[in-house]
Design a protein around this motif. Sequence first.
Motif, PDB file in Angstrom:
ATOM      1  N   LEU A  24      13.102  10.009   1.360  1.00 30.16           N
ATOM      2  CA  LEU A  24      12.785   9.454   0.048  1.00 30.16           C
ATOM      3  C   LEU A  24      12.041  10.492  -0.786  1.00 30.16           C
ATOM      4  O   LEU A  24      11.218  11.236  -0.263  1.00 30.16           O
ATOM      5  CB  LEU A  24      11.897   8.208   0.178  1.00 30.16           C
ATOM      6  N   PRO A  25      12.301  10.547  -2.109  1.00 36.15           N
ATOM      7  CA  PRO A  25      11.532  11.445  -2.970  1.00 36.15           C
ATOM      8  C   PRO A  25      10.040  11.090  -2.911  1.00 36.15           C
ATOM      9  O   PRO A  25       9.666   9.980  -2.536  1.00 36.15           O
ATOM     10  CB  PRO A  25      12.091  11.179  -4.368  1.00 36.15           C
ATOM     11  N   ILE A  43      12.621  -0.810  -2.043  1.00 39.69           N
ATOM     12  CA  ILE A  43      12.371   0.547  -2.510  1.00 39.69           C
ATOM     13  C   ILE A  43      11.727   0.477  -3.891  1.00 39.69           C
ATOM     14  O   ILE A  43      12.226  -0.204  -4.781  1.00 39.69           O
ATOM     15  CB  ILE A  43      13.685   1.361  -2.590  1.00 39.69           C
ATOM     16  N   TRP A  44      10.614   1.199  -4.069  1.00 40.66           N
ATOM     17  CA  TRP A  44       9.859   1.185  -5.317  1.00 40.66           C
ATOM     18  C   TRP A  44       9.648   2.604  -5.808  1.00 40.66           C
ATOM     19  O   TRP A  44       9.223   3.470  -5.058  1.00 40.66           O
ATOM     20  CB  TRP A  44       8.481   0.564  -5.106  1.00 40.66           C
ATOM     21  N   ARG A  53       0.853  -1.182   0.000  1.00 38.90           N
ATOM     22  CA  ARG A  53       0.000   0.000   0.000  1.00 38.90           C
ATOM     23  C   ARG A  53       0.889   1.231   0.000  1.00 38.90           C
ATOM     24  O   ARG A  53       1.908   1.277   0.689  1.00 38.90           O
ATOM     25  CB  ARG A  53      -0.901   0.054   1.233  1.00 38.90           C
ATOM     26  N   THR A  54       0.491   2.221  -0.753  1.00 41.26           N
ATOM     27  CA  THR A  54       1.237   3.475  -0.775  1.00 41.26           C
ATOM     28  C   THR A  54       1.129   4.112   0.608  1.00 41.26           C
ATOM     29  O   THR A  54       0.034   4.221   1.146  1.00 41.26           O
ATOM     30  CB  THR A  54       0.648   4.428  -1.832  1.00 41.26           C
ATOM     31  N   PRO A  55       2.240   4.522   1.201  1.00 40.45           N
ATOM     32  CA  PRO A  55       2.173   5.151   2.518  1.00 40.45           C
ATOM     33  C   PRO A  55       1.274   6.386   2.488  1.00 40.45           C
ATOM     34  O   PRO A  55       1.198   7.089   1.494  1.00 40.45           O
ATOM     35  CB  PRO A  55       3.627   5.548   2.801  1.00 40.45           C
ATOM     36  N   ALA A  56       0.596   6.633   3.591  1.00 44.92           N
ATOM     37  CA  ALA A  56      -0.323   7.769   3.682  1.00 44.92           C
ATOM     38  C   ALA A  56       0.422   9.095   3.673  1.00 44.92           C
ATOM     39  O   ALA A  56      -0.126  10.112   3.283  1.00 44.92           O
ATOM     40  CB  ALA A  56      -1.159   7.642   4.947  1.00 44.92           C
ATOM     41  N   ARG A  57       1.664   9.095   4.117  1.00 45.47           N
ATOM     42  CA  ARG A  57       2.441  10.342   4.135  1.00 45.47           C
ATOM     43  C   ARG A  57       3.840  10.062   3.576  1.00 45.47           C
ATOM     44  O   ARG A  57       4.292   8.913   3.586  1.00 45.47           O
ATOM     45  CB  ARG A  57       2.517  10.897   5.546  1.00 45.47           C
ATOM     46  N   PRO A  58       4.511  11.103   3.068  1.00 43.51           N
ATOM     47  CA  PRO A  58       5.864  10.893   2.534  1.00 43.51           C
ATOM     48  C   PRO A  58       6.792  10.282   3.589  1.00 43.51           C
ATOM     49  O   PRO A  58       6.663  10.544   4.777  1.00 43.51           O
ATOM     50  CB  PRO A  58       6.315  12.300   2.166  1.00 43.51           C
TER      51      PRO A  58
END
Length: 89
Positions: A66-67, A78-79, A57-62
Amino acid sequence: MMTMRERVYASIRRKGFDAIPWQFDLTEAVARRVERLYGAEDWREATDDHIVWVNYRTPARPQEGLPADVYRSEFGAIWKRSPRDTTVG
């Protein structure tokens, strides 16, 4: 009668089991339709899915260091993900 866990382990060990353990993945859109069909919030629970996956799942916050378009999975991989990748389904 075996539990889901017992069926999965028996299958892995190539032992006898009382029903075939199963698992399938759905896109987000189809998953929502199945949840509406079953009147449940979790389609895996509603359909007695045998395997529980740890889904990316894409993290909710940066994430620090990481860019914005790069994510670290639960396993430390790392993706580099484009918006198209994170909105499929």
